[in-house]
Design an enzyme around this catalytic site. Structure first.
Site, PDB file in Angstrom:
ATOM      1  N   CYS A 260      75.046  17.385  40.264  1.00  0.00           N
ATOM      2  CA  CYS A 260      74.555  17.383  39.106  1.00  0.00           C
ATOM      3  C   CYS A 260      73.804  19.075  38.892  1.00  0.00           C
ATOM      4  CB  CYS A 260      73.618  16.276  38.731  1.00  0.00           C
ATOM      5  SG  CYS A 260      72.543  16.025  40.359  1.00  0.00           S
TER       6      CYS A 260
ATOM      7  N   HIS B 146      73.283 -33.547  41.040  1.00  0.00           N
ATOM      8  CA  HIS B 146      72.236 -34.221  39.447  1.00  0.00           C
ATOM      9  C   HIS B 146      74.009 -35.134  39.366  1.00  0.00           C
ATOM     10  CE1 HIS B 146      73.676 -31.315  36.691  1.00  0.00           C
ATOM     11  NE2 HIS B 146      73.113 -30.773  37.470  1.00  0.00           N
TER      12      HIS B 146
ATOM     13  N   CYS C  54      73.529 -30.668  33.044  1.00  0.00           N
ATOM     14  CA  CYS C  54      73.200 -29.954  33.389  1.00  0.00           C
ATOM     15  C   CYS C  54      72.343 -29.914  31.924  1.00  0.00           C
ATOM     16  CB  CYS C  54      74.039 -29.117  33.205  1.00  0.00           C
ATOM     17  SG  CYS C  54      74.972 -28.519  35.012  1.00  0.00           S
TER      18      CYS C  54
ATOM     19  N   CYS D 148      49.472 -62.961  43.906  1.00  0.00           N
ATOM     20  CA  CYS D 148      48.781 -63.423  44.158  1.00  0.00           C
ATOM     21  C   CYS D 148      47.904 -61.826  43.616  1.00  0.00           C
ATOM     22  CB  CYS D 148      48.130 -63.486  45.633  1.00  0.00           C
ATOM     23  SG  CYS D 148      48.676 -61.614  46.471  1.00  0.00           S
TER      24      CYS D 148
ATOM     25  N   CYS E  76      62.796 -48.938  50.773  1.00  0.00           N
ATOM     26  CA  CYS E  76      64.179 -49.897  50.061  1.00  0.00           C
ATOM     27  C   CYS E  76      62.435 -50.926  49.709  1.00  0.00           C
ATOM     28  CB  CYS E  76      63.555 -51.298  51.827  1.00  0.00           C
ATOM     29  SG  CYS E  76      64.791 -52.809  50.738  1.00  0.00           S
TER      30      CYS E  76
ATOM     31  N   CYS F  45      61.372 -53.865  39.208  1.00  0.00           N
ATOM     32  CA  CYS F  45      61.668 -54.894  38.541  1.00  0.00           C
ATOM     33  C   CYS F  45      60.181 -55.866  38.801  1.00  0.00           C
ATOM     34  CB  CYS F  45      62.645 -55.561  37.582  1.00  0.00           C
ATOM     35  SG  CYS F  45      63.373 -56.694  39.348  1.00  0.00           S
TER      36      CYS F  45
END
Length: 529
Positions: free
Chosen positions: A160, A274, A279, A309, A319, A335
């Protein structure tokens, strides 16, 4: 209290087998297979290119390639050499042209043949590109930036014609490369000039440390210009994954890929693997969890009360089989039900029981029911996330356990690798189970949902069983019978995970799932009647 933690790992035993590698060593279409200490293929990533055509690819598996940095450089060099040969221009200018066309070689050649002058101008080049760049001292030259005019001042100018002293040019390039992270489109310093600086000119002007950063940035632009390429998100991993899954297909498939560094992630979004959740569902679920901050804080608490108790109990392992230290009551952490029922037909921990219409008659009752339903799924999602983290901590201690087992039992290093496989299986299956609850939260109930929940329950029970075996003391792990049981259960967990993912992926690809929320386009979920 005692916590028996299960750790599932395992679909990553031979993850590399499916990956195809490009580069000179793979130019003949060979497969680079990595072998494990066990001759047990990864159920997810067990397909190599030589198997394609012989067997149908599973619905939950996508084809992909892993490219190392040298492969990326070779790909660029090959395309640059080809354009250089066809158009008879300098390699540096061919590289600028390819970057302008985002490495679409076919479009570059087609457009150049039709209107070469316009293409060169748009790319920041000119028709006179044959001369090599050089530094020179011009008598009587005054730099327009620093106004230096000393005799013998080294200067540089592109085609240039805008000429500046080398010191000013170097300062400008240092700011562009180090300060702005620019490389592919560094323009002439003159205002309004769009001429692009080529790599040969930059190598001539700057020091070697800046040259290295410049070429590193050029490689990054090559990857970022290609929709089928993504960097591996693992810390300090330089590899690139190539996958042909397009954005429009993300409502039909979850593109999980795995780098040779071992990191598994979704090619369609910035999250870790995932599966089986798409997504769009993952994005919506994570936003919901973040918005419900008060609820999330309550759920993520690490303590609960013993159902018998009421003693406060802290979960310190992966676990879910808990034993109260005070009253010896055995129950499920998720649960809070009697643990002895979890191996029978009464086991229903994973399934949310919908309330009858009479129980949700008024707005307040409906609100409570909605929150209760969300808590059911989020509690299990968060539990598996926490268990996976605890599993990972224990996995880091697995090698020490393997060494102890060698010492006490006389087993070889190869013979104790079953513990490593079990640890990997626990982590991988926990990750899958975590996302099954996000997936289930948005599912509308039908026959397919029942099948999905049965598969989810089978995998969850297998994981808990494996976790209990894995956490046995060293003196018990040396028992050959327990070793066989752990190996069998590891294999079973891996297979149950694949069955769950395959069923979910097939129904997703065939648009058979119906969702409670508009999370996926109409092509993925048929309109509800």
């Amino acid at each position: 209290m005692d916590s028996d933690e299960e750790y599932m790992s395992g679909l990553s035993t031979d993850a590399e087998d499916m990956q195809e590698y490009s580069g000179d060593e793979m130019s003949a279409g060979e497969d680079l297979d990595f072998e494990d200490d066990f001759d047990e293929p990864d159920p997810d990533f067990g397909l190599s290119t030589k198997d394609i055509g012989k067997t149908k690819q599973p619905a939950h598996v996508v084809s992909f390639k892993v490219h190392q940095p040298s492969d990326i450089q070779h790909q660029q060099d090959d395309m640059i050499n080809e354009v250089n040969m066809i158009l008879d221009m300098r390699k540096e200018d061919a590289a600028i042209m390819l970057r302008h066309f985002r490495w679409n070689k076919e479009r570059l050649l087609e457009d150049y043949m039709d209107r070469p002058e316009k293409v060169l101008e748009a790319a920041g080049l000119s028709s006179n590109t044959s001369a090599l760049p050089k530094l020179e001292a011009v008598p009587g030259f005054v730099c327009d930036i620093c106004c230096e005019d000393e005799d013998g001042l080294q200067t540089f100018a592109m085609k240039c014609g805008h000429r500046y002293c080398v010191d000013c040019y170097r300062h400008y390039l240092t700011q562009k490369v180090k300060g702005e992270g620019e490389a592919a489109r560094i323009q002439c310093p003159a205002d309004g000039c769009g001429r692009i600086l080529d790599s040969r000119s930059l190598d001539l002007l700057v020091t070697s440390d800046l040259t290295g950063r410049y070429h590193e940035l050029l490689n990054r632009t090559y990857v970022e210009d290609k929709d089928m390429f993504k960097w591996c998100p693992a810390p300090d991993c330089p590899n690139v994954i190539e996958c042909g899954i397009k954005k429009k297909d993300l409502d039909k498939i979850v593109p999980s890929v795995e780098c040779i560094c071992g990191y598994r992630f979704c090619f369609g979004c910035p999250n870790a693997d995932h599966q089986p959740a798409p997504c769009a569902l993952v994005k919506k679920w994570l936003k919901k969890c973040a918005d419900d901050s008060e609820t999330a804080n309550w759920i993520s608490a690490n303590t609960k009360e013993c159902p018998k108790c009421s003693s406060t109990i802290e979960k310190n392992g992966g676990c879910n089989h808990m034993t109260c230290r005070k009253c010896k009551y055995e129950f499920c952490w998720m649960c809070m039900g009697l643990w002895s029922e979890h191996g029978t037909s009464w086991y229903n921990c994973n399934r949310y029981e919908e309330k009858s219409g009479s129980e949700a008659r008024d707005a307040q009752a409906k609100s409570r029911t909605s929150l209760e339903r969300y808590l059911h799924y989020y509690n299990r999602y968060a539990n598996h996330e926490q268990s996976a983290r605890l599993d990972k901590d224990i996995a880091q201690k697995t090698e020490k356990k393997m060494i102890q087992l060698q010492t006490t039992s006389g087993m070889s290093w190869i013979e104790v690798q079953y513990l490593n496989s079990a640890s990997q299986a626990l982590q991988t299956c926990r990750q899958t189970l975590k996302w099954t609850y996000a997936f289930a939260f948005y599912l509308a109930r039908n026959n397919l949902t029942e099948i999905f929940e049965d598969n989810q329950k089978d995998l969850e029970m297998a994981v808990e069983n494996l976790s209990e075996m894995f956490e046995k003391p060293i003196n018990e792990l040396s028992d050959p019978k327990l070793k066989v049981d752990i190996m069998d259960k590891t294999s079973y967990c891996n297979k149950r995970r694949v069955i769950l993912l395959e069923d979910t992926a097939e129904n997703l690809a065939n648009a058979k799932w119906t969702f409670n929320s508009d999370i996926i386009s109409n092509s993925a979920a048929p309109p509800r009647r």
